[in-house]
Design a protein around this motif. Structure first.
Motif, PDB file in Angstrom:
ATOM      1  N   LEU A   9      16.041 -18.209 -30.503  1.00 28.96           N
ATOM      2  CA  LEU A   9      16.210 -18.593 -31.904  1.00 28.96           C
ATOM      3  C   LEU A   9      17.041 -17.533 -32.610  1.00 28.96           C
ATOM      4  CD1 LEU A   9      15.552 -20.284 -34.453  1.00 28.96           C
ATOM      5  CD2 LEU A   9      13.466 -18.902 -34.692  1.00 28.96           C
ATOM      6  N   ILE A  10      18.100 -17.969 -33.294  1.00 27.05           N
ATOM      7  CA  ILE A  10      18.954 -17.065 -34.069  1.00 27.05           C
ATOM      8  C   ILE A  10      18.624 -17.257 -35.546  1.00 27.05           C
ATOM      9  CG2 ILE A  10      21.312 -16.360 -34.591  1.00 27.05           C
ATOM     10  CD1 ILE A  10      22.172 -17.884 -32.023  1.00 27.05           C
ATOM     11  N   VAL A  11      18.207 -16.175 -36.214  1.00 26.03           N
ATOM     12  CA  VAL A  11      17.876 -16.237 -37.645  1.00 26.03           C
ATOM     13  C   VAL A  11      18.864 -15.347 -38.384  1.00 26.03           C
ATOM     14  CG1 VAL A  11      16.079 -15.935 -39.383  1.00 26.03           C
ATOM     15  CG2 VAL A  11      15.444 -16.535 -37.035  1.00 26.03           C
ATOM     16  N   ILE A  54      16.667 -13.541 -32.310  1.00 25.16           N
ATOM     17  CA  ILE A  54      17.707 -12.640 -32.815  1.00 25.16           C
ATOM     18  C   ILE A  54      17.611 -12.698 -34.332  1.00 25.16           C
ATOM     19  CG2 ILE A  54      20.177 -12.147 -32.923  1.00 25.16           C
ATOM     20  CD1 ILE A  54      20.429 -13.760 -30.280  1.00 25.16           C
ATOM     21  N   LEU A  55      17.298 -11.584 -34.967  1.00 18.69           N
ATOM     22  CA  LEU A  55      16.961 -11.580 -36.395  1.00 18.69           C
ATOM     23  C   LEU A  55      17.879 -10.662 -37.193  1.00 18.69           C
ATOM     24  CD1 LEU A  55      14.979 -12.269 -38.741  1.00 18.69           C
ATOM     25  CD2 LEU A  55      13.584 -10.337 -37.973  1.00 18.69           C
ATOM     26  N   ASP A  56      18.564 -11.247 -38.154  1.00 17.49           N
ATOM     27  CA  ASP A  56      19.367 -10.459 -39.091  1.00 17.49           C
ATOM     28  C   ASP A  56      18.446  -9.877 -40.157  1.00 17.49           C
ATOM     29  OD1 ASP A  56      21.575  -9.384 -40.429  1.00 17.49           O
ATOM     30  OD2 ASP A  56      21.853 -11.180 -41.637  1.00 17.49           O
ATOM     31  N   LEU A  57      18.682  -8.639 -40.556  1.00 15.38           N
ATOM     32  CA  LEU A  57      17.823  -8.022 -41.570  1.00 15.38           C
ATOM     33  C   LEU A  57      18.202  -8.435 -42.978  1.00 15.38           C
ATOM     34  CD1 LEU A  57      17.179  -4.320 -40.488  1.00 15.38           C
ATOM     35  CD2 LEU A  57      15.687  -6.294 -40.261  1.00 15.38           C
ATOM     36  N   ILE A  83      15.138  -9.101 -31.221  1.00 16.39           N
ATOM     37  CA  ILE A  83      16.298  -8.219 -31.305  1.00 16.39           C
ATOM     38  C   ILE A  83      16.793  -8.274 -32.741  1.00 16.39           C
ATOM     39  CG2 ILE A  83      18.685  -7.846 -30.589  1.00 16.39           C
ATOM     40  CD1 ILE A  83      17.965  -8.965 -27.852  1.00 16.39           C
ATOM     41  N   VAL A  84      16.799  -7.136 -33.402  1.00 16.90           N
ATOM     42  CA  VAL A  84      17.146  -7.069 -34.817  1.00 16.90           C
ATOM     43  C   VAL A  84      18.603  -6.661 -34.984  1.00 16.90           C
ATOM     44  CG1 VAL A  84      16.769  -5.743 -36.931  1.00 16.90           C
ATOM     45  CG2 VAL A  84      14.816  -6.638 -35.654  1.00 16.90           C
ATOM     46  N   PHE A  85      19.283  -7.363 -35.890  1.00 14.22           N
ATOM     47  CA  PHE A  85      20.646  -7.039 -36.274  1.00 14.22           C
ATOM     48  C   PHE A  85      20.645  -6.364 -37.635  1.00 14.22           C
ATOM     49  CE2 PHE A  85      23.753  -9.980 -33.867  1.00 14.22           C
ATOM     50  CZ  PHE A  85      24.324  -8.892 -33.239  1.00 14.22           C
ATOM     51  N   ALA A  86      21.199  -5.176 -37.731  1.00 15.59           N
ATOM     52  CA  ALA A  86      21.303  -4.485 -39.012  1.00 15.59           C
ATOM     53  C   ALA A  86      22.763  -4.363 -39.405  1.00 15.59           C
ATOM     54  CB  ALA A  86      20.673  -3.102 -38.930  1.00 15.59           C
TER      55      ALA A  86
END
Length: 262
Positions: A9-11, A54-57, A83-86
């Protein structure tokens, strides 16, 4: 028996990038779902049941840190590898999301799409089987315990969070709202519980804490009337304890009126 397709899941609210990531991951034989907001991501997690997120902050509706908190507090989701994207790579923020159980934190500016795919595939390859869901009767948590894991947004945001509670009926999002709302007045309630048990301050502290715990335990039962009662009770409680207003009130008369409205 054929191995089941892994789900990702891409958020992320960047529609262009999520479309690109989705195509690349599908080419790798993965089943992919996309949510372009934090609240939509929480809903998708319950429905799609991904193996990895995959999570964007930095999203417009809800900070990724709050989404991660929801994941870690839900017994059905807490096993999820995230997996967090900053945007940027601020060390304090990295430490915060790491403490919340982020598997990896990647810089959105530095991590190219192909590198992200490699990270996802490597993560899925060494992933242990997901634990079975806990029994239905398992208690999720107490409101007080959950509030210890969220920042105090400040009492000036009380109306904002009650409005979110009013307009979004999803159970986990409502619990998140209640955690923030309780955190705003937690110190005041604790102070009220130090008063004599016969005092209006003590009785109202107990009543307000119980009301919010009941709402947290049964978010599906929260109604417009319940939320209005909460707003009035908190306003009167803070007035009674002289946190918001300077005017001294008739404590016993105020308590009786609050009890009637609850």
């Amino acid at each position: 028996m054929k191995e089941m397709m892994k789900k990702v899941l891409i958020v992320d609210d960047d529609v262009f990038l999520t479309g690109l990531y989705e195509k690349l991951l599908i080419k790798e034989g993965l089943e992919v779902a996309v949510a372009n907001s934090g609240t939509a991501g929480i809903e998708q997690m319950a429905q799609f049941r991904p193996d990895l997120v995959i999570l964007d902050l930095h999203m417009t509706d809800m900070h990724g840190k709050d989404v991660l908190q929801v994941i870690r507090k839900d017994p059905h989701l807490k096993h999820l590898r995230v997996i967090v994207f900053a945007t940027g790579y601020i060390q304090t923020l990295v430490s915060t999301v790491a403490d919340l159980g982020a598997y990896k934190v990647l810089s959105k500016m530095k991590c190219k799409p192909r590198a992200l795919v490699e990270e996802v595939m490597a993560s899925l390859a060494d992933m242990a089987p997901a634990p079975s869901a806990p029994p239905a009767e398992e208690k999720i948590m107490t409101l007080e315990a959950g509030a210890a894991h969220v920042d105090d947004p400040g009492i000036e945001q009380f109306d904002l969070w009650t409005e979110r509670l009013l307009t979004d009926s999803r159970e986990e999002f409502r619990r998140l709202c209640l955690l923030h709302l309780f955190r705003m007045i937690q110190n005041d309630i604790s102070s009220g519980l130090q008063f004599d048990k016969r005092s209006a301050e003590y009785k109202l502290s107990v009543t307000l804490k119980k009301l919010m715990q009941d709402m947290f335990d049964h978010p599906q039962r929260v109604t417009d009337t319940t939320i209005q009662s909460l707003r009035q009770a908190v306003e009167k409680f803070l007035s009674l304890t002289k946190k918001r207003y300077g005017t001294k009130l008739d404590a016993e008369a105020e308590l009786q009126q609050v009890m009637k409205e609850l």
